[in-house]
Every structure is written in C-alpha cells, then in structure tokens.
Design a protein around this motif. Structure first.
Motif, PDB file in Angstrom:
ATOM      1  N   LEU A  92      63.376 -32.402  73.284  1.00 10.52           N
ATOM      2  CA  LEU A  92      64.533 -32.178  73.169  1.00 10.52           C
ATOM      3  C   LEU A  92      64.810 -30.616  72.516  1.00 10.52           C
ATOM      4  O   LEU A  92      65.625 -30.062  72.993  1.00 10.52           O
ATOM      5  CB  LEU A  92      65.150 -33.104  71.912  1.00 10.52           C
ATOM      6  CG  LEU A  92      65.410 -34.507  72.502  1.00 10.52           C
ATOM      7  CD1 LEU A  92      65.881 -35.567  71.447  1.00 10.52           C
ATOM      8  CD2 LEU A  92      66.785 -34.429  73.379  1.00 10.52           C
ATOM      9  N   PHE A  95      63.612 -28.099  75.317  1.00 13.37           N
ATOM     10  CA  PHE A  95      64.826 -28.019  76.398  1.00 13.37           C
ATOM     11  C   PHE A  95      65.844 -27.250  75.848  1.00 13.37           C
ATOM     12  O   PHE A  95      66.579 -26.435  76.647  1.00 13.37           O
ATOM     13  CB  PHE A  95      65.063 -29.337  76.790  1.00 13.37           C
ATOM     14  CG  PHE A  95      66.236 -29.334  78.033  1.00 13.37           C
ATOM     15  CD1 PHE A  95      65.707 -29.069  79.210  1.00 13.37           C
ATOM     16  CD2 PHE A  95      67.519 -29.489  77.567  1.00 13.37           C
ATOM     17  CE1 PHE A  95      66.861 -28.987  80.130  1.00 13.37           C
ATOM     18  CE2 PHE A  95      68.474 -29.503  78.534  1.00 13.37           C
ATOM     19  CZ  PHE A  95      68.065 -29.264  79.830  1.00 13.37           C
ATOM     20  N   GLN A 104      67.898 -28.102  84.147  1.00 15.10           N
ATOM     21  CA  GLN A 104      68.190 -29.522  83.970  1.00 15.10           C
ATOM     22  C   GLN A 104      66.971 -30.350  83.484  1.00 15.10           C
ATOM     23  O   GLN A 104      65.866 -29.956  83.514  1.00 15.10           O
ATOM     24  CB  GLN A 104      68.571 -30.008  85.443  1.00 15.10           C
ATOM     25  CG  GLN A 104      67.696 -29.789  86.531  1.00 15.10           C
ATOM     26  CD  GLN A 104      68.375 -30.189  87.881  1.00 15.10           C
ATOM     27  OE1 GLN A 104      69.196 -30.562  87.907  1.00 15.10           O
ATOM     28  NE2 GLN A 104      67.289 -30.015  88.903  1.00 15.10           N
ATOM     29  N   ARG A 105      67.355 -31.537  82.886  1.00 15.48           N
ATOM     30  CA  ARG A 105      66.322 -32.278  82.099  1.00 15.48           C
ATOM     31  C   ARG A 105      65.271 -32.773  83.068  1.00 15.48           C
ATOM     32  O   ARG A 105      64.025 -32.886  82.467  1.00 15.48           O
ATOM     33  CB  ARG A 105      66.988 -33.378  81.451  1.00 15.48           C
ATOM     34  CG  ARG A 105      67.909 -32.871  80.051  1.00 15.48           C
ATOM     35  CD  ARG A 105      68.642 -34.133  79.597  1.00 15.48           C
ATOM     36  NE  ARG A 105      69.293 -33.736  78.203  1.00 15.48           N
ATOM     37  CZ  ARG A 105      70.442 -33.015  78.194  1.00 15.48           C
ATOM     38  NH1 ARG A 105      71.055 -32.541  79.213  1.00 15.48           N
ATOM     39  NH2 ARG A 105      70.961 -32.505  76.937  1.00 15.48           N
ATOM     40  N   SER A 106      65.688 -33.004  84.392  1.00 19.93           N
ATOM     41  CA  SER A 106      64.504 -33.416  85.297  1.00 19.93           C
ATOM     42  C   SER A 106      63.592 -32.341  85.555  1.00 19.93           C
ATOM     43  O   SER A 106      62.585 -32.676  85.996  1.00 19.93           O
ATOM     44  CB  SER A 106      65.239 -33.621  86.430  1.00 19.93           C
ATOM     45  OG  SER A 106      65.863 -32.571  87.252  1.00 19.93           O
ATOM     46  N   ALA A 146      66.464 -39.599  78.292  1.00 18.75           N
ATOM     47  CA  ALA A 146      66.946 -38.376  78.868  1.00 18.75           C
ATOM     48  C   ALA A 146      65.958 -37.685  79.559  1.00 18.75           C
ATOM     49  O   ALA A 146      66.347 -37.059  80.433  1.00 18.75           O
ATOM     50  CB  ALA A 146      67.548 -37.519  77.624  1.00 18.75           C
ATOM     51  N   PHE A 147      64.581 -37.834  79.231  1.00 20.68           N
ATOM     52  CA  PHE A 147      63.472 -37.068  79.755  1.00 20.68           C
ATOM     53  C   PHE A 147      62.574 -38.282  80.496  1.00 20.68           C
ATOM     54  O   PHE A 147      62.287 -39.366  79.821  1.00 20.68           O
ATOM     55  CB  PHE A 147      62.833 -36.315  79.032  1.00 20.68           C
ATOM     56  CG  PHE A 147      63.723 -35.092  78.618  1.00 20.68           C
ATOM     57  CD1 PHE A 147      63.790 -33.965  79.158  1.00 20.68           C
ATOM     58  CD2 PHE A 147      64.203 -35.284  77.215  1.00 20.68           C
ATOM     59  CE1 PHE A 147      64.570 -33.086  78.829  1.00 20.68           C
ATOM     60  CE2 PHE A 147      65.274 -34.514  76.758  1.00 20.68           C
ATOM     61  CZ  PHE A 147      65.306 -32.965  77.573  1.00 20.68           C
TER      62      PHE A 147
END
Length: 306
Positions: A92, A95, A104-106, A146-147
């Motif tokens: 978190l 990022f 993006q989180r991906s 989220a990840f």
C-alpha cells in the motif's frame, strides 16, 4: 514513505490535545512499526526481456507483474503472526509513493517466500479475507486483496524443480557438490563474510555448510580433545574394543568401581590367589603353598616373607 510535516500539523495536534475528547490521548509523529519499513527485496521487471531461463524459483518469474515486493522467512526466523499484514502494508505504501511508475494496482504484487506454509500464515490469510489458489509444485496465489500475492513454499518447490541450491534455504540438505561449493564460496568471499559474521542466523548457515561435508573432513579440523569435548564417557569410548578403552590407564583405574567378584572374574585360581591381600596370603598353610606352581609359590613367599 512518511508524510511531510507542516506547521498545520503542529497546530492541529495542539487543538486536538486541548479541545479533543478526554477519553483519548493524542500523540504526534508516532512510529507505526517496531521495525523499519524496509522490504527484504524488490523485483523490477527490465525493459528488455531475456530469453535465458531462470535457474532458481523457475516458475515464479512468469507469475510476476512489473514490480514485486518480496519477503523471505527463513528456518531461523520463520513466519510470525501478522507478517502478511506487514507485507500488505508495504504494498500500500509503495504503491502510494510511486505513481510515476505504477499506474494500476495490478502492476504490483507481494511475494512471500517461506520454507513451508504454517498455521499462523493460514490464519492471517483468512483474517484478511484471502483465498488460496494452488498453482502446483509449491506455488500459491492469494486472492481477495487489493494486490495479488504469490506464496512460494521452498521445500516443495526445491523438490519439484530439483533445485539443490534452493534446498539450502529450506529444511532440506544439499545433495550435490555444486551446492556445497556455492555455499562455501559465498561464506568464503571477504565482502560476504564481513557482512554476515554478525547477522542473525549465521549459525544455521554454517550448520548447513557443515552438513554437506563428509564427517571425516569436519573432524579433521579438530584435535582429539575437541572431538570428544562435551560427550558423556560412554559416548567417548563407544565402538572401541575393551583393550583400547583402558589403554594407558594404571591398574587401579582399570578396575576402579568394580566389585571384588568382577575384578577377578575369569582368572584361574592361582591368579585369584595373587589378587588377595598379603594378610590373607599369610593365613595360608605351608602345606597348601606346596600344592601351587613354583612360580605362584615363589611370588606369594616373596610377598609374605616366608
């Protein structure tokens, strides 16, 4: 990764301390971690892809996005409760601080390298709402956050990929000369030795190295006294024939602790006589002495003076 402190921060803590709820204590600039926010490793995908296959953790690399934050839990310092939460927090914060690279989180994932799954790791994943997806051969994907998270269990991965160097980092022992040489070279490198000599877990690393060597090579570095130091007496002489166990001991030490019947067990009668004290020999009659062999009779007469 911390926020910039401004004058307004100072004023707000003054306001909250003076006029906030008395049920709460207000503290400012508080470290939120007992350890520094520093990940073990960061994997960055290069712009030019290499066609050369990976030599270790061979399936892992194709599972990774552009960047990955990696945490390794060793045998000496295994996975502890909430370590997964800590890795999540790293993702978190990282990022949030790298918008110029991660759109993006991906583009980012977490990787956890552990010797094997543990109950505390399973409990933490469940508490975070994550589900395990078995990728086979010791690789797992954790979904629901989220990840993305990849977990690699070193023990089954090393077996599935027959990676003898990777075995060193789990519960296994090296089986090949290549692994033994690699570990010895790493420990023997001057810059590596200076960096590692005071690190936690160095004893485990050295034990791994010694376990790869034949016992005779390990023992050759020690004196005989060092080889048996700390062993109980029965282990020091285990495997030796009786004559070697007592070699060099004076007679009184050879029989010390034995009851009389054991000291003379197996001796012929005339030798049993010679083991008797002088006072007992003086009680023997001359007629009895004449029945003994000349050698035994002479030895007894020399001791008792008749």
């Amino acid at each position: 990764m911390g926020s910039t402190r401004t004058a307004w921060h100072v004023l707000l803590v003054a306001l909250l301390s003076q006029r906030g709820s008395r049920r709460f204590e207000v503290r400012s600039e508080v470290p939120l971690s007992a350890e520094p926010l520093r990940a073990d490793y960061l994997f960055l995908r290069k712009s030019a892809e290499s066609s050369e296959p990976a030599g270790t953790l061979r399936r892992l690399w194709d599972l990774l996005p552009r960047e990955a934050i990696v945490e390794f839990k060793s045998i000496g310092r295994p996975y502890r409760r909430r370590n997964l939460d800590r890795l999540y927090s790293y993702l978190l914060l990282y990022f949030a601080d790298t918008p110029e690279r991660l759109e993006q989180r991906s583009d980012l994932c977490g990787v956890l390298l552990v010797p094997s799954r543990t109950r505390s790791l399973d409990a933490d994943a469940a508490a975070l709402g994550m589900e395990w997806n078995d990728l086979g051969d010791g690789y797992w994907r954790l979904r629901g956050a989220a990840f993305a998270f990849i977990v690699a269990e070193i023990d089954p991965v090393a077996e599935a990929e027959d990676d003898d160097l990777l075995r060193l980092f789990g519960h296994g022992e090296a089986r090949t000369r290549e692994a033994r040489q690699w570990l010895a070279q790493q420990l023997g490198a001057e810059e590596m030795s200076m960096e590692m000599q005071d690190l936690e877990g160095i004893e485990e690393v050295v034990r791994k190295l010694l376990a790869t060597l034949p016992p005779e090579r390990v023992l050759a570095a020690y004196t005989p006294e060092q080889r048996v130091a700390g062993l109980p007496p029965e282990q020091r002489v285990a495997g030796l024939p009786p004559e070697q166990r007592v070699a060099g001991l004076p007679p009184e030490q050879r029989v010390a602790g034995l009851p009389p019947e054991q000291r003379v067990a197996g001796l012929p009668p005339e030798q049993v006589l010679l083991a008797m004290p002088d006072d007992a020999l003086r009680a023997l009659s001359d007629a009895y002495l004449e029945t003994l062999s000349a050698e035994t009779r002479a030895a007894i007469r020399a001791r008792i003076g008749r």
